[in-house]
Design a protein around this motif. Structure first.
Motif, short mmCIF file in Angstrom:
data_model
loop_
_atom_site.label_atom_id
_atom_site.label_comp_id
_atom_site.label_asym_id
_atom_site.label_seq_id
_atom_site.Cartn_x
_atom_site.Cartn_y
_atom_site.Cartn_z
N PHE A 74 6.18 -6.64 -6.32
CA PHE A 74 5.97 -5.41 -7.10
C PHE A 74 5.25 -4.41 -6.20
CE2 PHE A 74 3.36 -2.71 -9.86
CZ PHE A 74 4.35 -2.18 -10.67
N ASP A 75 5.65 -3.15 -6.28
CA ASP A 75 4.96 -2.14 -5.48
C ASP A 75 5.01 -0.79 -6.16
OD1 ASP A 75 3.47 -1.40 -3.23
OD2 ASP A 75 5.23 -0.63 -2.19
N VAL A 76 4.02 0.03 -5.87
CA VAL A 76 3.90 1.38 -6.42
C VAL A 76 3.45 2.31 -5.31
CG1 VAL A 76 2.68 2.85 -8.06
CG2 VAL A 76 3.09 0.48 -8.64
N HIS A 77 4.03 3.49 -5.24
CA HIS A 77 3.50 4.54 -4.37
C HIS A 77 3.45 5.85 -5.14
CE1 HIS A 77 3.15 2.64 -0.37
NE2 HIS A 77 4.03 1.79 -0.87
N GLN A 78 2.49 6.67 -4.76
CA GLN A 78 2.28 7.96 -5.40
C GLN A 78 3.32 8.97 -4.89
OE1 GLN A 78 -1.75 9.17 -4.69
NE2 GLN A 78 -1.65 10.83 -6.17
N LEU A 105 11.79 -1.43 -0.81
CA LEU A 105 11.84 -2.42 0.28
C LEU A 105 10.54 -3.22 0.34
CD1 LEU A 105 13.70 -0.68 3.25
CD2 LEU A 105 14.62 -1.97 1.32
N HIS A 106 9.42 -2.59 -0.01
CA HIS A 106 8.15 -3.32 -0.03
C HIS A 106 8.17 -4.42 -1.10
CE1 HIS A 106 5.77 0.22 1.97
NE2 HIS A 106 6.78 -0.19 2.68
N ALA A 107 8.73 -4.10 -2.27
CA ALA A 107 8.80 -5.10 -3.34
C ALA A 107 9.70 -6.27 -2.93
CB ALA A 107 9.32 -4.46 -4.63
MG MG Z 1 3.98 -0.39 -0.51
#
Ligand code: MG
Length: 166
Positions: free
Chosen positions: A13-17, A47-49
Motif C-alpha cells: 500500500f502506498d500514498v503520495h501527496q 509501482l511502490h505498492a
Molecule cells: Mg512511495
C-alpha cells in the motif's frame, strides 16, 4: 526441493501527496495533469505498492528499507528500477512473480485510458505476460484525502511461486 513455501503472497500500500510543479507518474507512465505526486523518487505510488507487495511476500522488509529516501541515488529515480530490483531479489531467493493485482485510488485524472500502458510497463518489469497483471482504478466518491484530491493511493497483491530453476 527445499523447505521454502511453494507460493508466497504479499500486499503493498502506498500514498503520495498531489502537488503542483511535479509530473504525475503512475505505473511507469507519465499522465498529463495539473499536479503530480510529491516524493523523493518519481513518487510512483502504484509501482511502490507493487514493489512492497513483492518484498512483503518475501518477508524482505519494505521499499523504504531497500531504497531509503535519504539516499541521493534514489532522488527523482524511475520507480521501475525499484520494481526490477524486487524481482531480482525474488529470483535470488528462488521465486518468480506469478501474478499481480493492483488498484489505484484517485479522484482525478481519469486513469482508464492509461491502464493499458501501465500494464505494459509493469509486465515488462515483472517479466510476465500482460494477462498476469490486474489493474483497476477507483475514485473515493469525493470522500477523504483522495476524494479531496490531496493525494493518490495504490494497493497491490503479489503472488510469488518457486521458480523451476535451482
Ligand atoms: Mg512511495
Amino acid at each position: 526441493m527445499n523447505n521454502e513455501p511453494r507460493m508466497r503472497v504479499g500486499t503493498g500500500f502506498d500514498v503520495h501527496q498531489l502537488v503542483v510543479g511535479r509530473p504525475l507518474v503512475l505505473g511507469g507512465v507519465e499522465i498529463p495533469y495539473e499536479k503530480g505526486l510529491e516524493g523523493h523518487s518519481d513518487a510512483d505510488a502504484l509501482l511502490h505498492a507493487i514493489t512492497d507487495a513483492i518484498f512483503g511476500a518475501l518477508g524482505e522488509g519494505d521499499i523504504g528499507e531497500h531504497f531509503p529516501n535519504t539516499d541521493e541515488r534514489w532522488r527523482g529515480c524511475d520507480s521501475l528500477v525499484f520494481l526490477r530490483e524486487a524481482v531480482r531479489i525474488a529470483a535470488a531467493r528462488g521465486y518468480r512473480v506469478a501474478n499481480v493485482d493492483a488498484t489505484i485510488l484517485a479522484e482525478a485524472p481519469r486513469m482508464l485510458p492509461h491502464v493499458p500502458g501501465m500494464k505494459q510497463r509493469i509486465s515488462e518489469a515483472l517479466q510476465l505476460p500482460v494477462s498476469c497483471i490486474g489493474l483497476k482504478a477507483t475514485t473515493m466518491e469525493k470522500m477523504g484525502f483522495v476524494g479531496r484530491g490531496e493525494g493518490i493511493a495504490a494497493m497491490a497483491v503479489a503472488l510469488l511461486e518457486q521458480s523451476d530453476k535451482p
